[in-house]
Enzyme design. Structure first.
Site, mmCIF file in Angstrom:
data_model
loop_
_atom_site.group_PDB
_atom_site.id
_atom_site.type_symbol
_atom_site.label_atom_id
_atom_site.label_comp_id
_atom_site.label_asym_id
_atom_site.label_seq_id
_atom_site.Cartn_x
_atom_site.Cartn_y
_atom_site.Cartn_z
ATOM 1 N N LYS A 195 -9.067 18.899 18.076
ATOM 2 C CA LYS A 195 -8.447 19.099 16.753
ATOM 3 C C LYS A 195 -9.296 20.093 15.964
ATOM 4 C CE LYS A 195 -6.421 14.473 16.540
ATOM 5 N NZ LYS A 195 -4.981 14.593 16.425
ATOM 6 N N HIS A 253 -12.401 8.184 20.515
ATOM 7 C CA HIS A 253 -12.148 9.077 19.378
ATOM 8 C C HIS A 253 -13.092 8.800 18.208
ATOM 9 C CE1 HIS A 253 -8.736 9.952 21.758
ATOM 10 N NE2 HIS A 253 -7.918 9.036 21.274
ATOM 11 N N LYS A 339 -3.552 0.093 14.038
ATOM 12 C CA LYS A 339 -2.136 0.489 14.138
ATOM 13 C C LYS A 339 -1.324 -0.252 13.092
ATOM 14 C CE LYS A 339 -1.869 2.152 18.833
ATOM 15 N NZ LYS A 339 -1.653 3.586 18.570
#
Ligand code: BG6
Length: 496
Positions: A195, A253, A339
């Site tokens: 990214k 991540h 989530k």
């Protein structure tokens, strides 16, 4: 400079064949092919580039291409910028079982033929995009077919996460890989490193004088990293229920992002030096106390299709970490990810300390400075500082200095992470890929957390409603330290 240390600046890739195992799967359709198409649009790939999909499904080249066109139309960053016929002419398909030598013999014939007809120069990039259980057999078969090296070109292999499900299985996978490929041929992909805004962290820190001076325990009160998602498990229930949030987001991540925030300046900007510094951060993270973390599950998770009815899999976690080195001693890093939360956002915030002595008595509540880096969405950064309210007295108000990628560079300029990473792998630059010792250190940290959780030595699951900011226990965790989750409070208009 060895291949391992290379940091390529060129924008165009050498000719090669990219072989994708798991080519009928979601990642190929949604990410890999759209990324290659965008690279083609930008004229970043050599015209000789070929892509060969391998999977079990029996399919013609034509059907394969049609399926991929639908993927590009639905998920591509760029559309119709390159005639599909031109691009799809570079795509072909080989069907076969992953454990049969015949599949690899057919693949080898295909690759040799492409070297001759398309000019791919014996350069091969294998991409493992299958379920991880198939990695060992594919790697072994590639070795047996002699496809782990090529006579006159280079051979590399990209391995998708997850790299194992704990330290032991990750080490075993590494052994299996290293039995066939040398480490410098191996590219372990963590798409967060692709990214643009994650990479900008390095530019931000090391291409500016002003921030790095304050980037330490003398000025920083604490750091927050939030990686929140609004979606639930979607169609990946089978995988997710086995993995859970710690394996799915934290081990990779989140820790990767944390290493870039916390690392020391590397002595040079190349793959060895950058990754050496990241490993040092992982080595100095104090093993967290699992009993102090928060594990949550969104209400409704157990009713999702293919989720075990009494599943104890966490979909949320919040932890306080410390990095025991000179720069960060005593500075808490609050991290959270989950989530089905209120918003999709990835943010890093450095909350600076309060001024040492307050001069303006009209104002008892001066807000300490804060620097927020927005990785996604609304990529940019905000620096909050105090300013005088016009008029009599010396009352102050928080203001924000904002930088927005879109304002400066225009819309749609941020490449997808896979574009950058595929290009880097073709160019032989492994800086943005995880090295085996990074993965090992990360598992060393995560293993005790998983064990504590699995053996019931961590707090029990805290349930939260979808669309909220997670369990109230996570708020309590940070409130106990007289602090607030910052994204969260900005959302409620209390950001100043
Ligand atoms: C993947 C995880 O690696 O990253 C997913 O397996 C998660 O569960 C995804 O949704 C998030 O990536 P991004 O780029 O959408 O933030």
């Amino acid at each position: 400079m060895s291949e391992q240390e290379v940091m390529v600046d060129s924008t165009k890739a050498p000719p090669c064949t990219i072989v994708i195992f798991g080519a009928s799967g979601d990642l190929t359709r949604r990410k890999l092919i759209p990324a290659l198409y965008s690279l083609g649009c930008g004229d970043r790939l050599s015209k000789a580039t070929q892509v060969v999909g391998v999977a079990r499904t029996d399919m013609s080249d034509e059907a394969f291409r049609e399926n991929l066109l639908a993927g590009v139309e639905a998920h591509g960053r760029q559309q119709a910028c390159l005639p599909w016929d031109t691009f799809s002419g570079q795509l072909s398909y080989v069907s076969g079982w992953y454990d049969e030598a015949e599949t690899y013999a057919r693949l080898k014939r295909k690759l040799d033929q492409l070297d001759e007809t398309a000019g791919t120069q014996n350069n091969r990039l294998f991409y493992l995009s299958t379920p991880p259980a198939l990695y060992p057999i594919i790697i072994e078969q590639l070795g047996q077919a002699g496809l782990n090296e090529s006579a006159s070109g280079w051979t590399r292999i990209i391995v998708e996460k997850p790299f194992g499900r704990d330290l032991a299985s990750s080490n075993l996978l590494d052994e299996q890989i290293h039995a066939v490929f040398r480490e410098r041929q191996v590219y372990r992909i963590d798409h967060y490193l692709g990214k643009e805004t994650v990479q900008n962290l390095l530019t931000f820190r090391f291409a500016n004088t002003i921030f790095e001076l304050m980037w330490n325990r003398n000025y920083v009160d604490h750091v927050q990293i939030s990686m929140t998602e609004s979606v639930g498990v979607e169609h990946r229930a089978g995988y997710y229920d086995q993995a859970g949030v710690v394996r799915d987001m934290f081990q990779n991540h989140l820790l990767q992002l944390l290493t870039l925030v916390a690392m020391e300046p590397p002595v040079a900007f190349n793959s060895k030096e950058v990754r050496d510094e990241k490993v040092k951060v992982l080595q100095t993270i104090r093993p967290p106390e699992p009993s102090e973390g928060v594990w949550g599950q969104y209400i409704g998770y157990r009713q999702e299709e293919n989720i075990v009815k009494n599943s104890e899999t966490p979909t949320y976690m919040a932890l306080k970490l410390y990095i025991d080195n000179w720069r960060w001693k005593g500075v808490p890093f609050y991290v959270r990810t989950g989530k089905s939360l209120a918003k999709k956002t990835t943010e890093v915030t450095l909350q600076f300390k309060q001024v040492p002595h307050l001069l303006f008595l009209d104002n008892e509540d001066v807000t300490a400075n804060r620097l927020s880096l927005f990785i996604q969405p609304n990529e940019g950064m905000h620096l909050n500082f105090e300013t005088k309210i016009p008029g009599v007295g010396m009352r102050t108000k928080s203001a924000s200095m904002e930088f927005d990628y879109e304002d400066l560079f225009g819309t749609d300029v941020l490449p997808d992470a896979y574009e950058r990473l595929l290009l880097d792998a073709i160019q032989g630059d492994s800086s943005l890929f995880a090295r085996s010792d990074e993965i090992e250190r990360a598992w060393e940290l995560v293993d005790p957390i998983l064990r504590a959780w699995e053996q019931g030595r961590a707090p029990s699951l805290a349930f939260y409603y979808p669309g909220t900011w997670g369990p109230s226990e996570a708020d309590r965790m940070i409130h106990d330290d007289q602090r607030l989750w910052l994204t969260h409070c900005e959302d409620q208009g209390k950001g100043g």
